[in-house]
Design a protein around this motif. Sequence first.
Motif, PDB file in Angstrom:
ATOM      1  N   ASN A  65       2.457  -9.273   1.716  1.00 13.39           N
ATOM      2  CA  ASN A  65       2.995  -9.128   0.089  1.00 13.39           C
ATOM      3  C   ASN A  65       1.710  -8.689  -0.576  1.00 13.39           C
ATOM      4  O   ASN A  65       1.370  -9.081  -1.422  1.00 13.39           O
ATOM      5  CB  ASN A  65       3.497 -10.464  -0.335  1.00 13.39           C
ATOM      6  N   LYS A  66       0.915  -7.606  -0.013  1.00 12.26           N
ATOM      7  CA  LYS A  66      -0.192  -7.147  -0.535  1.00 12.26           C
ATOM      8  C   LYS A  66       0.016  -5.680  -0.881  1.00 12.26           C
ATOM      9  O   LYS A  66       0.559  -4.774  -0.077  1.00 12.26           O
ATOM     10  CB  LYS A  66      -1.489  -7.175   0.453  1.00 12.26           C
ATOM     11  N   LYS A  67      -0.817  -5.029  -2.013  1.00 15.24           N
ATOM     12  CA  LYS A  67      -0.568  -3.582  -2.066  1.00 15.24           C
ATOM     13  C   LYS A  67      -1.768  -3.195  -1.489  1.00 15.24           C
ATOM     14  O   LYS A  67      -2.791  -3.946  -1.104  1.00 15.24           O
ATOM     15  CB  LYS A  67      -0.787  -3.363  -3.557  1.00 15.24           C
ATOM     16  N   VAL A  68      -1.865  -1.722  -1.288  1.00 14.80           N
ATOM     17  CA  VAL A  68      -3.127  -1.266  -0.685  1.00 14.80           C
ATOM     18  C   VAL A  68      -3.809  -0.009  -1.575  1.00 14.80           C
ATOM     19  O   VAL A  68      -2.998   0.645  -2.234  1.00 14.80           O
ATOM     20  CB  VAL A  68      -2.802  -0.361   0.639  1.00 14.80           C
ATOM     21  N   MET A  69      -5.052  -0.101  -1.483  1.00 11.67           N
ATOM     22  CA  MET A  69      -5.945   0.801  -2.400  1.00 11.67           C
ATOM     23  C   MET A  69      -6.666   1.767  -1.008  1.00 11.67           C
ATOM     24  O   MET A  69      -7.555   1.181  -0.372  1.00 11.67           O
ATOM     25  CB  MET A  69      -6.903   0.387  -3.073  1.00 11.67           C
ATOM     26  N   PRO A  70      -6.304   2.753  -0.801  1.00 12.09           N
ATOM     27  CA  PRO A  70      -6.480   3.742   0.378  1.00 12.09           C
ATOM     28  C   PRO A  70      -7.880   4.316  -0.020  1.00 12.09           C
ATOM     29  O   PRO A  70      -7.759   5.578  -0.591  1.00 12.09           O
ATOM     30  CB  PRO A  70      -5.372   4.748   0.774  1.00 12.09           C
ATOM     31  N   LEU A  71      -9.005   3.834   0.096  1.00 10.83           N
ATOM     32  CA  LEU A  71     -10.521   4.457  -0.235  1.00 10.83           C
ATOM     33  C   LEU A  71     -10.895   5.420   0.735  1.00 10.83           C
ATOM     34  O   LEU A  71     -11.481   6.471   0.651  1.00 10.83           O
ATOM     35  CB  LEU A  71     -11.507   3.577  -0.798  1.00 10.83           C
TER      36      LEU A  71
END
Length: 90
Positions: A65-71
């Motif tokens: 249940n996490k969101k992803v920031m694709p850096l």
Amino acid sequence: MKYVEEANRFVVFEDSGQEIGEITWSNAGETMIIIDHTYVDDAHRGRGIAEKLVALGVDYARKNNKKVMPLCPFAKKEFDQKKEYQDVLK
């Protein structure tokens, strides 16, 4: 090939046991991970390994249940191209 989850990363090993790639992330609070690095050894590129690693990161985010920031530039490209990843995109 064998894909293994370790602390804040998935790693891929050849059948011989040699590590040939990884994706890493850092936790950003309780609800988000930042994918900061994707790597595949030059000799193994072009076989879909990096794409599989990003997919594993997406599955990890969904299960937790996490969101992803694709850096990581490669992960960002994958998120830009694959609409099925938008549910976890931060």
